[in-house]
Scaffold this motif. Structure first.
Motif, mmCIF file in Angstrom:
data_model
loop_
_atom_site.group_PDB
_atom_site.id
_atom_site.type_symbol
_atom_site.label_atom_id
_atom_site.label_comp_id
_atom_site.label_asym_id
_atom_site.label_seq_id
_atom_site.Cartn_x
_atom_site.Cartn_y
_atom_site.Cartn_z
ATOM 1 N N VAL A 7 0.787 -1.228 0.064
ATOM 2 C CA VAL A 7 -0.485 -0.353 0.095
ATOM 3 C C VAL A 7 0.749 1.498 -0.037
ATOM 4 C CG1 VAL A 7 -1.828 -0.973 1.121
ATOM 5 C CG2 VAL A 7 -0.378 -0.233 2.735
ATOM 6 N N LEU A 14 -5.595 2.206 2.114
ATOM 7 C CA LEU A 14 -5.952 1.335 3.033
ATOM 8 C C LEU A 14 -6.940 1.174 3.357
ATOM 9 C CD1 LEU A 14 -4.112 -0.306 5.059
ATOM 10 C CD2 LEU A 14 -3.776 1.453 6.498
ATOM 11 N N VAL A 33 1.025 -6.424 5.461
ATOM 12 C CA VAL A 33 0.268 -5.459 4.596
ATOM 13 C C VAL A 33 2.055 -4.728 5.090
ATOM 14 C CG1 VAL A 33 -0.915 -3.407 5.144
ATOM 15 C CG2 VAL A 33 -1.845 -5.555 5.504
ATOM 16 N N GLY A 35 4.293 -1.431 3.499
ATOM 17 C CA GLY A 35 4.263 -0.235 4.011
ATOM 18 C C GLY A 35 5.275 0.765 4.499
ATOM 19 N N ILE A 43 -1.445 1.182 9.511
ATOM 20 C CA ILE A 43 -1.784 0.042 9.074
ATOM 21 C C ILE A 43 -2.240 -1.491 10.653
ATOM 22 C CG2 ILE A 43 -0.849 -1.755 8.267
ATOM 23 C CD1 ILE A 43 1.311 -0.292 6.147
#
Length: 330
Positions: A7, A14, A33, A35, A43
């Motif tokens: 992301v 997100l 995830v 990032g 997150i």
């Protein structure tokens, strides 16, 4: 199966991916995830595991700063791939480093397109595409691939006491966005004050110009969950932002979308063209336009058709087996 979502540093992007991450996780898959380090708190607030990659970056900064697309980002992901070995990468179209790393390692990849994404974002990179935009709002001739229903989500929030009571009159959700300044706010409040509806205005006190009178039927709020607010409303007035437009579509609400007199872009003209919205200049807004939003059957019928179209799209849980199949093809 191990799935890595990549992301950019954008909470809106997100939040579009978070329901899919939850669906994958509850189906028994491992989900992480990736990032920028400065974005990891955002997150983890979704309940998903964050993997910091690249440099610090900027949280919700300009597009050129929050993208995950530098060579260093790809290299950091390649290093992590050697350790975690994902079976599938789902990458936001502003985080193509995920697709590039997947391509280099022979990992299956799927692009996630948001409702206002540039449809060319990520073109040239291999893999399937997940599209959350209802078919009738897409540009004619656009190829279809995998569809996923838009689910409104804007992060953690607490339901306030006023939202736990049955409204005494019809409610309208209002968010002014870039129009929350100067005489425009005054004109909007004047139009709202002449209506018999209650307005739930997503606006901070300090955005109201000095000397502006707040009508008695306008309630300001900031932190209530937007989907719960919309569920209590009969219509929505807003500036045409993608998230609020899609959330109002999912709720089946007729919309009054504010434009500044120039040719509107984005979703606004598409929703209006499908009969689900009225376009209006905020500086010239009158109470009559709000009355039409509430009482004219045409925008309500259009909103109902669009809501049904959104509801007919496969939800995140239904997409999970399709993603597993994509991963199994590599």
């Amino acid at each position: 199966m191990r799935i890595l979502l990549t992301v950019p540093s954008s909470r809106a992007r997100l939040h579009r991916l978070a329901p899919l991450g939850w669906a994958l996780r509850t189906a028994g898959h491992q989900v992480q995830v990736a990032g920028r380090p400065s974005f990891t708190d955002s997150i983890t607030l979704t309940g998903l595991v964050a993997v910091p990659v690249g440099d610090g970056g900027t949280d919700d900064g300009g597009q050129e700063h929050h993208r995950l697309d530098r060579r260093s980002d790809t290299d950091a992901l390649l290093d992590y791939f050697s350790l975690w070995r994902p079976d599938l990468v789902v990458w936001d179209s502003l985080a193509p480093a995920g697709a590039e790393a997947a391509q280099a390692r022979g990992v299956a990849a799927v692009r996630m397109l948001g409702p206002l994404a540039d449809r060319s974002e990520g073109d040239g990179l291999p893999g399937r595409t997940l599209d959350s935009l209802p078919p009738s709002l897409r540009t004619a001739g656009e190829p279809e691939d995998l569809a996923v229903r838009f689910l409104p989500y804007a992060g953690s929030a607490v339901l306030p006491a006023w939202l736990r009571r049955k409204p005494r009159r019809r409610r309208i959700h209002a968010t002014l966005g870039d129009f929350a300044s100067g005489t425009t706010v005054t004109a909007l409040f004047d139009a709202m004050g002449g209506s018999d509806a209650e307005f739930l205005c997503e606006l901070a006190d300090d955005r109201i110009p000095a000397g502006t009178r707040l009508p008695g039927n306008v309630r300001l709020y900031q932190d209530a969950p937007r989907d719960a607010v919309l569920a209590s409303c009969a219509a929505a007035v807003h500036d045409g932002g993608a998230e609020v437009t899609m959330s109002a579509l999912a709720a089946g609400l007729p919309q009054l979308i504010l434009t500044d007199g120039t040719t509107p872009t984005g979703l606004a003209p598409r929703v209006a063209g499908e009969g689900g919205a009225i376009l209006a200049d905020p500086a010239a807004l009158r109470t009559e336009a709000i009355g039409r939003l509430l009482d004219d059957p045409e925008p309500r019928a259009g909103a109902t058709r669009l809501r049904d179209e959104v509801a007919a799209m496969p939800g995140p849980r239904e997409v999970v087996p399709l993603l597993a199949a994509v991963a199994g093809q590599r």
